[in-house]
Design an enzyme around this catalytic site. Structure first.
Site, PDB file in Angstrom:
ATOM      1  N   ASP A 178       0.617  -1.320  -0.337  1.00  0.00           N
ATOM      2  CA  ASP A 178       0.214   0.143   0.139  1.00  0.00           C
ATOM      3  C   ASP A 178       1.097   0.945  -0.165  1.00  0.00           C
ATOM      4  O   ASP A 178       1.418   1.251  -0.484  1.00  0.00           O
ATOM      5  CB  ASP A 178      -1.146   0.046   1.315  1.00  0.00           C
ATOM      6  CG  ASP A 178      -1.761   0.752   1.300  1.00  0.00           C
ATOM      7  OD1 ASP A 178      -2.908   0.462   0.434  1.00  0.00           O
ATOM      8  OD2 ASP A 178      -2.042   1.861   1.249  1.00  0.00           O
ATOM      9  N   TYR A 308      -2.607  10.926   0.686  1.00  0.00           N
ATOM     10  CA  TYR A 308      -3.580  10.807  -0.492  1.00  0.00           C
ATOM     11  C   TYR A 308      -2.973  11.845  -0.885  1.00  0.00           C
ATOM     12  O   TYR A 308      -3.261  12.152  -2.272  1.00  0.00           O
ATOM     13  CB  TYR A 308      -4.919  10.074  -0.225  1.00  0.00           C
ATOM     14  CG  TYR A 308      -4.728   9.034   0.140  1.00  0.00           C
ATOM     15  CD1 TYR A 308      -5.561   7.268  -0.665  1.00  0.00           C
ATOM     16  CD2 TYR A 308      -4.737   8.457   1.257  1.00  0.00           C
ATOM     17  CE1 TYR A 308      -5.039   6.511  -0.199  1.00  0.00           C
ATOM     18  CE2 TYR A 308      -4.520   7.001   1.608  1.00  0.00           C
ATOM     19  CZ  TYR A 308      -4.398   6.299   0.496  1.00  0.00           C
ATOM     20  OH  TYR A 308      -5.043   4.442   1.229  1.00  0.00           O
ATOM     21  N   HIS A 359      -5.357  -8.246   0.422  1.00  0.00           N
ATOM     22  CA  HIS A 359      -4.134  -6.824   0.525  1.00  0.00           C
ATOM     23  C   HIS A 359      -3.630  -6.677   1.543  1.00  0.00           C
ATOM     24  O   HIS A 359      -1.943  -6.074   2.297  1.00  0.00           O
ATOM     25  CB  HIS A 359      -5.445  -5.658   0.626  1.00  0.00           C
ATOM     26  CG  HIS A 359      -4.525  -3.845   0.169  1.00  0.00           C
ATOM     27  ND1 HIS A 359      -3.592  -3.877  -0.944  1.00  0.00           N
ATOM     28  CD2 HIS A 359      -4.341  -3.175   0.825  1.00  0.00           C
ATOM     29  CE1 HIS A 359      -3.528  -2.404  -0.976  1.00  0.00           C
ATOM     30  NE2 HIS A 359      -3.730  -2.094   0.412  1.00  0.00           N
TER      31      HIS A 359
END
Length: 386
Positions: A178, A308, A359
């Site tokens: 990630d 982000y 994930h």
């Protein structure tokens, strides 16, 4: 740089405030029969919040987390929290493991002892590692950046200082998934002389493939990726669009409501893991709530989402990375990358396709993850002896 021992101890006031909020949640309604189709299922969230309020024991989880040797130091004006566990074997290789969102350093807690003390888990003592697991700035028990521009590249430069100036390692392995994958790849691109190799479980969303106009230049696998990843972004990427554009607006609700925070995070654990629609098949209620609690007790959900925005607005692109790379692909992960693109852009020396897992790799399949890291790093053992 001064390094201080660190132990987690959340004040009773924070825990009392949480319990009060859990007692007076104002629930929305939900369309009959909609389940998880339109977001986190009301009834499953209510069940988890009931357990959180009446049975979950943070103090027991806090004691479990405090079994690890934890420290804090200040790098570039930001406090960095990290686990540092020494390997129990001859000449351990140092490895730094970087997490992502919506997890935390907790992503790796199940594999720390597998890597530091492999002999106690049926492995070989010569496969031991010194394991360093930091909390990303803005996450959990690390400090929060106060200025814009703090992205994966910035973090990777902090990790260089952590590993070399603070901990005194001249070379090491870096691994992550990630956001941790992006940090690790920036480390490799800019400081290859410090790394034996990098181990990745994903390479993020490959934007240059999604924007490619010349379809003939793509492999069939890459064309399929363009279709599937675009579909995933359209159907599942709402969180990413919001956190990349208006993270501050989101922060107000998630910082004020524990049920809202749980709903935001729970949806991702269900959608991105290999749980086949049943969260409790892969995670216990305590696992899920401890992951949520690390955000709640530190009030870092807002600061965690800002990366982000910064990555989408301030992060420079990466070219081909020549540092040896191990790739572990877990079948239920999101937007599985095309092997052809990875082979062109990374110096892959080990490619593994796991039979299960999603994930949250090291939380879901810790033994397989640890075994793959050990196997990838065996060729570096001779170099580490020099």
């Amino acid at each position: 740089m001064t390094v201080e021992r660190f132990r987690i101890h959340v004040s009773d006031n924070i825990l009392d405030d949480l319990k009060e909020r859990l007692h007076r949640v104002r629930w929305p309604d939900q369309l009959e029969g909609s389940g998880w189709e339109r977001g986190t299922d009301l009834y499953e969230l209510q069940s988890l919040v009931s357990y959180w309020r009446d049975q979950y024991d943070w103090r027991a989880q806090e004691a479990e987390l405090n079994r690890f040797s934890q420290y804090r130091c200040t790098i570039d004006g930001i406090d960095v929290h990290f686990v540092h566990e020494r390997g129990k074997g001859p000449n351990p290789i140092p490895i730094i493991l970087t997490h992502g969102w919506p997890d935390s350093y907790l992503r790796y807690h199940k594999i720390i002892s597998l890597l530091t003390d492999p002999e106690s888990h049926g492995g070989r003592p010569e496969d031991a590692f010194d394991v360093i697991v930091p909390s990303l700035p803005g996450f959990g028990f690390s400090g929060r950046p106060t200025q814009p521009g703090f992205n994966n590249l910035t973090v990777s430069e902090m990790w260089v200082k952590l590993m070399t100036s603070v901990l005194g390692y001249s070379r090491f392995v870096a691994a992550g998934g990630d956001i941790g994958s992006g940090v690790t790849r920036n480390l490799a691109a800019n400081h290859p002389e410090l790394l034996y190799g990098i181990h990745l479980t994903d390479v993020g969303i490959i934007r240059d493939l999604l924007s490619a106009h010349n379809e003939d230049a793509l492999t069939e696998e890459e064309r399929q990726y363009k279709i599937s990843a675009s579909r995933w972004i359209a159907q599942e990427g709402g969180y990413m669009s919001l956190q990349s554009t208006k993270p501050q607006t989101l922060a107000y609700g998630l910082s004020d409501s524990p049920a809202g925070l749980a709903g935001w995070i729970l949806e991702k654990f269900r959608a991105w893991s290999d749980c086949k629609g049943n969260l409790l098949q892969k995670f216990s209620e305590d696992d899920l709530l401890t992951a949520i609690m690390i955000y709640w007790v530190t009030n870092t959900i807002g600061s965690s989402t800002r990366i982000y925005y910064e990555n989408s607005h301030t992060l420079p692109p990466l070219g081909r990375i020549e540092v040896p790379a191990g790739i572990a692909i877990f079948p239920a992960d999101i937007a599985l990358p095309p092997k052809s693109w990875i082979m062109r852009n990374l110096n892959v020396t080990r490619w593994s396709e796991m039979p299960s897992g999603g994930h949250f790799t090291a939380m879901e399949e810790p033994e397989r993850m640890a075994d793959d890291i050990r196997a990838f790093c065996r060729p570096f053992r001779a170099e580490n002896n020099q």
